[in-house]
Design a protein around this motif. Structure first.
Motif, PDB file in Angstrom:
ATOM      1  N   ASN A 220       5.256  -3.244   4.653  1.00 42.72           N
ATOM      2  CA  ASN A 220       4.798  -1.907   4.982  1.00 42.72           C
ATOM      3  C   ASN A 220       5.821  -1.162   5.831  1.00 42.72           C
ATOM      4  O   ASN A 220       6.462  -1.741   6.702  1.00 42.72           O
TER       5      ASN A 220
ATOM      6  N   THR B 246      -2.314  -2.344   3.610  1.00 42.82           N
ATOM      7  CA  THR B 246      -1.485  -3.549   3.523  1.00 42.82           C
ATOM      8  C   THR B 246      -2.307  -4.781   3.879  1.00 42.82           C
ATOM      9  O   THR B 246      -2.307  -5.786   3.154  1.00 42.82           O
TER      10      THR B 246
ATOM     11  N   ASP C 134       0.819  -1.220   0.000  1.00 47.81           N
ATOM     12  CA  ASP C 134       0.000   0.000   0.000  1.00 47.81           C
ATOM     13  C   ASP C 134       0.849   1.264   0.000  1.00 47.81           C
ATOM     14  O   ASP C 134       0.306   2.364  -0.060  1.00 47.81           O
ATOM     15  N   ASP C 135       2.179   1.109   0.085  1.00 53.75           N
ATOM     16  CA  ASP C 135       3.047   2.292   0.092  1.00 53.75           C
ATOM     17  C   ASP C 135       3.382   2.760  -1.324  1.00 53.75           C
ATOM     18  O   ASP C 135       3.973   3.827  -1.496  1.00 53.75           O
TER      19      ASP C 135
ATOM     20  N   THR D 186      -1.537   4.385   2.122  1.00 51.95           N
ATOM     21  CA  THR D 186      -1.518   4.029   3.535  1.00 51.95           C
ATOM     22  C   THR D 186      -2.799   4.511   4.227  1.00 51.95           C
ATOM     23  O   THR D 186      -3.218   5.649   4.023  1.00 51.95           O
TER      24      THR D 186
HETATM   25 MN    MN Z   1       1.608   1.796   4.218  1.00 52.32          MN
END
Ligand code: MN
Length: 252
Positions: A95, A109, A7-8, A38
């Motif tokens: 993450n 994540t 998710d980053d 995030t």
């Molecule tokens: Mn993240």
């Protein structure tokens, strides 16, 4: 084949480290968002098309797909035909920051791993439990060993493994604990300022979350220098309360 996402964003060194380690286990297909999502949770994009570009992960020769969708969209794209074959496992991370206790309800994540479970395969979410130092080598090697184990043993349908790795080298890590989710305490503050046009704006700020974890929790394990592995199920039903609420005799 293992579907790898995060998710980053596709440029995160945590994703490169994870893909590199998992490639030693099995072929990988990397599909990750083109920006940081995030705390976007389990967001699904329904109101616009999704674009996908072919890229190479930073500091690797690993090919990847970069999408303007969310982490969960990236996993859905993989299962709905973008991956060259149906993945057997989803691994999300690594993450930059912990995902413990109720963090997982915000976590992109963990939500990406949930999307893997929704798609019918086991999934692992991996987070480096620090806020300032990013050394992914140990977390990546642990993730690869765990992935190999999950592929061999399988996981109960509806379950993902949420992994939080303390910062440091292997020699700094005291061991592995299988845990339950702890109780997070957030230190959020509402910050009110003026924009250049004199209008108020609000920002949810504050210091990183805390929470003194009880023994047996993810928070406690990581604070004590252990890798935390929490089996998380998607069935959020409070089974213990079904009878009690039913006894209210609610009328239509
Ligand atoms: Mn993240």
């Amino acid at each position: 084949m293992i579907l790898v996402t995060n998710d980053d964003g596709v440029d995160s060194p945590g994703l490169s480290a994870l893909a590199r380690a998992l490639k030693q286990v099995e072929d990988v297909c990397v599909i990750a968002p083109n920006r940081n999502w995030t705390a976007a949770g389990h967001t699904k994009t329904l109101d616009r098309p999704l674009r996908v570009a072919e890229v190479t992960l930073p500091r690797t020769r690993q090919k990847a797909y970069s999408s303007d969708g969310t982490p969960s969209d990236c996993v859905a794209l993989g299962f709905l035909g973008l991956a060259p074959e149906r993945p057997r496992l989803v691994v999300s991370g690594i993450n930059t920051g912990p995902n413990m206790g109720s963090d997982i309800t915000y976590s992109g994540t963990v939500s990406a791993a949930m999307e893997g479970v929704v798609s019918g395969v086991p999934a692992i979410a991996v987070s480096l439990a620090d806020y300032y130092e990013w050394e992914f080598t140990y977390a990546a090697s642990f993730a690869a060993r765990l992935a190999r184990r999950v592929l061999r043993e399988g996981l109960k349908h509806d379950v993902l493994l949420n992994v939080n790795v303390p910062r440091g080298r292997r020699s700094d890590i005291h061991g592995v604990k299988v845990t339950r989710l702890g109780r997070r305490e957030y230190n959020d503050e509402l910050i009110r300022r003026k924009d250049p046009f004199g209008r108020d704006y609000y920002w949810i700020g504050g210091s990183p979350p805390g929470g003194a974890g009880e023994p047996g929790t993810d928070l406690h394990a990581v604070a004590a220098g252990y890798v935390s592995v929490t089996p998380v199920q998607l069935d959020l039903t409070s089974h213990a309360l079904i009878e009690q609420i039913a006894s209210w005799g609610l009328k239509a």
